[in-house]
Design a protein around this motif. Structure first.
Motif, PDB file in Angstrom:
ATOM      1  N   LYS A   1      -1.276   9.785  -8.401  1.00  0.00           N
ATOM      2  CA  LYS A   1       0.006   9.541  -9.011  1.00  0.00           C
ATOM      3  C   LYS A   1       0.405   8.738  -9.955  1.00  0.00           C
ATOM      4  O   LYS A   1       0.715   8.926 -10.950  1.00  0.00           O
ATOM      5  CB  LYS A   1       0.691   9.744  -8.036  1.00  0.00           C
ATOM      6  CG  LYS A   1       0.712  11.760  -7.310  1.00  0.00           C
ATOM      7  CD  LYS A   1       1.985  11.207  -6.308  1.00  0.00           C
ATOM      8  CE  LYS A   1       1.765  12.727  -5.588  1.00  0.00           C
ATOM      9  NZ  LYS A   1       2.941  12.750  -4.131  1.00  0.00           N
ATOM     10  N   GLU A   2       0.224   7.273  -9.424  1.00  0.00           N
ATOM     11  CA  GLU A   2       0.085   6.411 -10.728  1.00  0.00           C
ATOM     12  C   GLU A   2      -0.424   5.973 -11.701  1.00  0.00           C
ATOM     13  O   GLU A   2      -0.335   5.576 -12.878  1.00  0.00           O
ATOM     14  CB  GLU A   2      -0.141   4.625  -9.908  1.00  0.00           C
ATOM     15  CG  GLU A   2       0.915   4.326  -8.510  1.00  0.00           C
ATOM     16  CD  GLU A   2       0.515   3.652  -8.075  1.00  0.00           C
ATOM     17  OE1 GLU A   2      -0.772   2.629  -8.086  1.00  0.00           O
ATOM     18  OE2 GLU A   2       1.468   2.956  -6.541  1.00  0.00           O
TER      19      GLU A   2
ATOM     20  N   GLU B   1      -3.613   8.856   1.866  1.00  0.00           N
ATOM     21  CA  GLU B   1      -1.689   9.001   0.708  1.00  0.00           C
ATOM     22  C   GLU B   1      -2.158   8.075   0.268  1.00  0.00           C
ATOM     23  O   GLU B   1      -1.330   8.413  -0.871  1.00  0.00           O
ATOM     24  CB  GLU B   1      -0.672   8.599   2.285  1.00  0.00           C
ATOM     25  CG  GLU B   1      -0.464   9.178   3.512  1.00  0.00           C
ATOM     26  CD  GLU B   1       0.420   9.052   4.641  1.00  0.00           C
ATOM     27  OE1 GLU B   1       0.513   9.777   4.523  1.00  0.00           O
ATOM     28  OE2 GLU B   1       0.262   7.959   4.477  1.00  0.00           O
ATOM     29  N   LYS B   2      -2.894   6.571   0.335  1.00  0.00           N
ATOM     30  CA  LYS B   2      -3.590   6.022  -0.796  1.00  0.00           C
ATOM     31  C   LYS B   2      -4.092   6.380  -2.076  1.00  0.00           C
ATOM     32  O   LYS B   2      -3.868   6.485  -2.964  1.00  0.00           O
ATOM     33  CB  LYS B   2      -4.214   4.641  -0.013  1.00  0.00           C
ATOM     34  CG  LYS B   2      -4.459   3.495  -1.201  1.00  0.00           C
ATOM     35  CD  LYS B   2      -5.146   2.932  -0.393  1.00  0.00           C
ATOM     36  CE  LYS B   2      -5.786   0.887  -1.521  1.00  0.00           C
ATOM     37  NZ  LYS B   2      -6.227  -0.179  -0.546  1.00  0.00           N
TER      38      LYS B   2
ATOM     39  N   LEU C   1       4.317  -0.738   2.184  1.00  0.00           N
ATOM     40  CA  LEU C   1       2.971   0.393   2.524  1.00  0.00           C
ATOM     41  C   LEU C   1       1.896   0.524   3.719  1.00  0.00           C
ATOM     42  O   LEU C   1       1.043   1.189   4.386  1.00  0.00           O
ATOM     43  CB  LEU C   1       2.133   0.137   1.072  1.00  0.00           C
ATOM     44  CG  LEU C   1       2.272   0.052  -0.085  1.00  0.00           C
ATOM     45  CD1 LEU C   1       0.991  -0.896  -0.833  1.00  0.00           C
ATOM     46  CD2 LEU C   1       2.848   1.813  -1.031  1.00  0.00           C
ATOM     47  N   ALA C   2       2.763   0.027   4.536  1.00  0.00           N
ATOM     48  CA  ALA C   2       2.029  -0.016   6.605  1.00  0.00           C
ATOM     49  C   ALA C   2       2.198   0.863   6.681  1.00  0.00           C
ATOM     50  O   ALA C   2       3.339   2.248   7.056  1.00  0.00           O
ATOM     51  CB  ALA C   2       3.085  -1.072   6.802  1.00  0.00           C
ATOM     52  N   GLY C   3       1.053   1.289   7.561  1.00  0.00           N
ATOM     53  CA  GLY C   3       1.117   2.897   7.599  1.00  0.00           C
ATOM     54  C   GLY C   3       0.305   3.641   7.204  1.00  0.00           C
ATOM     55  O   GLY C   3       0.431   4.418   7.683  1.00  0.00           O
ATOM     56  N   GLU C   4      -0.035   3.471   6.241  1.00  0.00           N
ATOM     57  CA  GLU C   4      -0.546   4.456   5.313  1.00  0.00           C
ATOM     58  C   GLU C   4      -1.783   4.387   5.652  1.00  0.00           C
ATOM     59  O   GLU C   4      -2.959   3.875   5.199  1.00  0.00           O
ATOM     60  CB  GLU C   4      -0.120   3.822   3.885  1.00  0.00           C
ATOM     61  CG  GLU C   4      -0.521   4.788   2.404  1.00  0.00           C
ATOM     62  CD  GLU C   4      -0.603   3.801   0.931  1.00  0.00           C
ATOM     63  OE1 GLU C   4      -0.068   4.815   0.291  1.00  0.00           O
ATOM     64  OE2 GLU C   4      -0.566   3.177   0.780  1.00  0.00           O
TER      65      GLU C   4
END
Length: 101
Positions: A41-42, A34-35, A27-30
């Protein structure tokens, strides 16, 4: 700085690097957006519950201001149900996420 202090500092840096690898390499750079989209979505039921809670609260307060106590009271009870739905959706999402890992 003594040699002992330098070694301790290096160990701390290595521990931080390892933590970053363990907890977020994929998840680096998220970005924040986007998070948020990934979280929706989850677990798509949480935003639905939040919107239902906000809608019931807003409509209930609007009717309270207009003096329509019966509808206002009904909407406040509806808000409680929507909040309960949101909490249950959060708990189910946490359990499902934990089970995936």
């Amino acid at each position: 700085m003594s040699d002992k202090e330098k070694k301790e500092q290096e160990e701390m840096e290595l521990q931080w690097i390892q933590l970053k690898k363990d907890f977020g390499s994929s998840l680096a750079g998220e970005t924040t957006k986007e998070k948020m989209l990934r979280k929706i979505k989850e677990n798509p039921l949480v935003p639905i519950g939040c919107m239902a809670t906000i809608g019931a609260l807003s409509y209930g307060l609007w009717n309270f201001r207009r003096g329509e106590q019966k509808i206002s009271q009904y909407m406040m009870r509806t808000r409680i149900i929507a909040q309960g739905f949101t909490v249950v959706a959060l708990m189910v999402g946490v359990v499902l996420t934990t089970m995936k890992k």
